[in-house]
Write a protein that holds these residues in place. Structure first.
Motif, mmCIF file in Angstrom:
data_model
loop_
_atom_site.group_PDB
_atom_site.id
_atom_site.type_symbol
_atom_site.label_atom_id
_atom_site.label_comp_id
_atom_site.label_asym_id
_atom_site.label_seq_id
_atom_site.Cartn_x
_atom_site.Cartn_y
_atom_site.Cartn_z
ATOM 1 N N MET A 208 0.827 -1.209 0.000
ATOM 2 C CA MET A 208 0.000 0.000 0.000
ATOM 3 C C MET A 208 0.865 1.265 0.000
ATOM 4 O O MET A 208 0.613 2.196 -0.780
ATOM 5 N N VAL A 209 1.880 1.314 0.859
ATOM 6 C CA VAL A 209 2.712 2.506 0.997
ATOM 7 C C VAL A 209 3.588 2.715 -0.229
ATOM 8 O O VAL A 209 3.817 3.851 -0.660
ATOM 9 N N GLY A 210 4.107 1.625 -0.787
ATOM 10 C CA GLY A 210 4.890 1.725 -2.008
ATOM 11 C C GLY A 210 6.374 1.942 -1.810
ATOM 12 O O GLY A 210 7.097 2.235 -2.764
ATOM 13 N N GLY A 211 6.858 1.813 -0.573
ATOM 14 C CA GLY A 211 8.284 1.972 -0.346
ATOM 15 C C GLY A 211 8.652 1.617 1.078
ATOM 16 O O GLY A 211 7.797 1.520 1.959
ATOM 17 N N ARG A 212 9.962 1.424 1.281
ATOM 18 C CA ARG A 212 10.461 1.122 2.612
ATOM 19 C C ARG A 212 11.872 1.694 2.752
ATOM 20 O O ARG A 212 12.674 1.682 1.818
ATOM 21 N N PHE A 213 12.174 2.201 3.927
ATOM 22 C CA PHE A 213 13.483 2.777 4.208
ATOM 23 C C PHE A 213 14.533 1.686 4.364
ATOM 24 O O PHE A 213 14.292 0.647 4.995
ATOM 25 N N LEU A 214 15.727 1.947 3.797
ATOM 26 C CA LEU A 214 16.846 1.030 3.945
ATOM 27 C C LEU A 214 18.044 1.665 4.654
ATOM 28 O O LEU A 214 18.641 1.073 5.533
ATOM 29 N N HIS A 215 18.402 2.917 4.257
ATOM 30 C CA HIS A 215 19.683 3.459 4.710
ATOM 31 C C HIS A 215 19.683 4.971 4.472
ATOM 32 O O HIS A 215 18.976 5.461 3.572
ATOM 33 N N HIS A 216 20.458 5.694 5.287
ATOM 34 C CA HIS A 216 20.693 7.113 5.001
ATOM 35 C C HIS A 216 22.191 7.378 5.167
ATOM 36 O O HIS A 216 22.656 7.782 6.229
ATOM 37 N N PRO A 217 22.969 7.149 4.102
ATOM 38 C CA PRO A 217 24.424 7.294 4.186
ATOM 39 C C PRO A 217 24.840 8.664 4.706
ATOM 40 O O PRO A 217 24.369 9.699 4.243
ATOM 41 N N GLY A 218 25.709 8.659 5.698
ATOM 42 C CA GLY A 218 26.234 9.898 6.234
ATOM 43 C C GLY A 218 25.379 10.548 7.296
ATOM 44 O O GLY A 218 25.781 11.549 7.894
ATOM 45 N N GLY A 219 24.176 10.036 7.526
ATOM 46 C CA GLY A 219 23.310 10.639 8.534
ATOM 47 C C GLY A 219 22.756 11.977 8.064
ATOM 48 O O GLY A 219 22.189 12.080 6.972
ATOM 49 N N ALA B 262 8.942 14.304 -6.310
ATOM 50 C CA ALA B 262 10.234 14.914 -5.989
ATOM 51 C C ALA B 262 11.276 13.820 -5.831
ATOM 52 O O ALA B 262 10.955 12.691 -5.424
ATOM 53 N N THR B 263 12.523 14.161 -6.153
ATOM 54 C CA THR B 263 13.620 13.198 -6.088
ATOM 55 C C THR B 263 14.851 13.848 -5.458
ATOM 56 O O THR B 263 14.924 15.070 -5.293
ATOM 57 N N THR B 264 15.822 13.009 -5.132
ATOM 58 C CA THR B 264 17.146 13.464 -4.738
ATOM 59 C C THR B 264 18.171 12.568 -5.411
ATOM 60 O O THR B 264 17.897 11.400 -5.688
ATOM 61 N N THR B 265 19.351 13.105 -5.707
ATOM 62 C CA THR B 265 20.396 12.339 -6.387
ATOM 63 C C THR B 265 21.559 12.108 -5.435
ATOM 64 O O THR B 265 22.111 13.055 -4.855
ATOM 65 N N ASP C 72 28.711 3.030 -4.497
ATOM 66 C CA ASP C 72 27.785 2.434 -5.461
ATOM 67 C C ASP C 72 26.495 3.227 -5.610
ATOM 68 O O ASP C 72 25.703 2.961 -6.525
ATOM 69 N N THR C 73 26.260 4.198 -4.720
ATOM 70 C CA THR C 73 25.045 5.011 -4.847
ATOM 71 C C THR C 73 25.233 6.193 -5.791
ATOM 72 O O THR C 73 24.257 6.904 -6.069
ATOM 73 N N ALA C 74 26.423 6.415 -6.288
ATOM 74 C CA ALA C 74 26.699 7.600 -7.115
ATOM 75 C C ALA C 74 25.752 7.657 -8.316
ATOM 76 O O ALA C 74 25.653 6.706 -9.098
ATOM 77 N N GLY C 75 25.060 8.779 -8.448
ATOM 78 C CA GLY C 75 24.163 8.978 -9.576
ATOM 79 C C GLY C 75 22.773 8.408 -9.404
ATOM 80 O O GLY C 75 21.916 8.593 -10.284
ATOM 81 N N VAL C 76 22.525 7.715 -8.303
ATOM 82 C CA VAL C 76 21.201 7.144 -8.083
ATOM 83 C C VAL C 76 20.186 8.257 -7.823
ATOM 84 O O VAL C 76 20.385 9.093 -6.947
ATOM 85 N N VAL C 77 19.105 8.263 -8.593
ATOM 86 C CA VAL C 77 18.023 9.222 -8.401
ATOM 87 C C VAL C 77 16.929 8.522 -7.602
ATOM 88 O O VAL C 77 16.341 7.539 -8.064
ATOM 89 N N MET C 78 16.673 9.028 -6.405
ATOM 90 C CA MET C 78 15.782 8.354 -5.468
ATOM 91 C C MET C 78 14.528 9.196 -5.215
ATOM 92 O O MET C 78 14.622 10.395 -4.978
ATOM 93 N N PRO C 79 13.341 8.589 -5.256
ATOM 94 C CA PRO C 79 12.132 9.336 -4.906
ATOM 95 C C PRO C 79 12.188 9.900 -3.487
ATOM 96 O O PRO C 79 12.647 9.235 -2.558
ATOM 97 N N VAL C 80 11.713 11.127 -3.345
ATOM 98 C CA VAL C 80 11.607 11.790 -2.047
ATOM 99 C C VAL C 80 10.143 11.948 -1.651
ATOM 100 O O VAL C 80 9.778 11.779 -0.483
ATOM 101 N N VAL C 81 9.304 12.302 -2.601
ATOM 102 C CA VAL C 81 7.874 12.472 -2.363
ATOM 103 C C VAL C 81 7.122 11.719 -3.449
ATOM 104 O O VAL C 81 7.459 11.846 -4.630
ATOM 105 N N TRP C 82 6.131 10.940 -3.038
ATOM 106 C CA TRP C 82 5.317 10.244 -4.038
ATOM 107 C C TRP C 82 3.870 10.123 -3.589
ATOM 108 O O TRP C 82 3.546 10.268 -2.414
#
Length: 217
Positions: free
Chosen positions: A101-112, A152-155, A164-174
């Protein structure tokens, strides 16, 4: 409009303070607000049936099968569901119907807590008039459903020992339709200060009201 706020779990995300930030907005739109500080409210059919919008702010923890079914079935039947950050994404990892239902789950926040940019995609009333902005907060790396409407996204730049996350475009708001319900999710909102950032507050306020709007079939 009847709004159910479900808050609790890990107190590091200050669920009481964060949810109270939006009380005035909701009441100005005629909302009657009910607050629950137990997940058992999701088994109360009378409360759920009377609810137009569910705002959840509950980091960590999980749902029983009965709680999960009550929540998911009510949203599918027409209630809105909305939330931000760990209050919806770092929660219910074993609850497959909830995750769907939610469409996503948190995994990690590199660097805090780090500096990064939030960018907008396409056009939608929730993001109207907003432009890219910088934040200093957790940059959420999530697993997300490919069917989401991303606003909205963040890169990621590959820093903080995660090249390995370099260049990854990640959804922020959906947002997404879920049966007859509407779902709004934002990864922003680690603290009350984050939610008070003008762009973040605007996004969240508009998202809550969008989720509360009945789907026309």
């Amino acid at each position: 409009m009847n709004v159910l706020i479900v808050r609790g779990g890990w107190d590091g995300h200050q669920p009481v303070v964060c949810t109270e930030l939006f009380r005035e907005l909701l009441e100005s739109h005629g909302a009657t607000i009910t607050v629950a500080e137990t997940l058992d409210v999701y088994t109360d059919r009378a409360v759920l049936d009377a609810t137009d919008l569910i705002i959840q702010c509950w980091t960590r923890g999980d749902l029983t099968a009965e709680q999960e079914n009550g929540l998911v079935d009510r949203v599918r039947a027409g209630a809105g569901f909305a939330g931000w950050h760990g209050g919806v994404l770092a929660f219910g990892y074993a609850a497959a119907r909830y995750q769907y239902m939610v469409g996503g789950r948190f995994l990690h926040h590199p660097g805090g807590l780090i500096d990064h940019t939030v960018d907008f995609t396409g056009t939608h009333p929730i993001t109207a008039g907003l432009t890219s902005f910088r934040v200093h907060t957790e940059q959420y790396y999530c697993h997300v459903d490919p069917s989401l409407e991303v606003l909205a996204t963040t890169t990621f730049d590959g820093g903080h020992d995660e090249p390995d996350t370099a260049g990854v475009v990640m959804p922020v708001v959906w947002i997404r339709r879920f049966g007859r319900g509407r779902v709004f999710v934002s990864t922003l909102g680690h603290s009350p200060a984050d939610l008070r950032i003008p762009q973040t507050r605007t996004l969240t306020e508009r998202g809550l009201l969008w989720a509360a709007t009945p789907v026309v079939t």
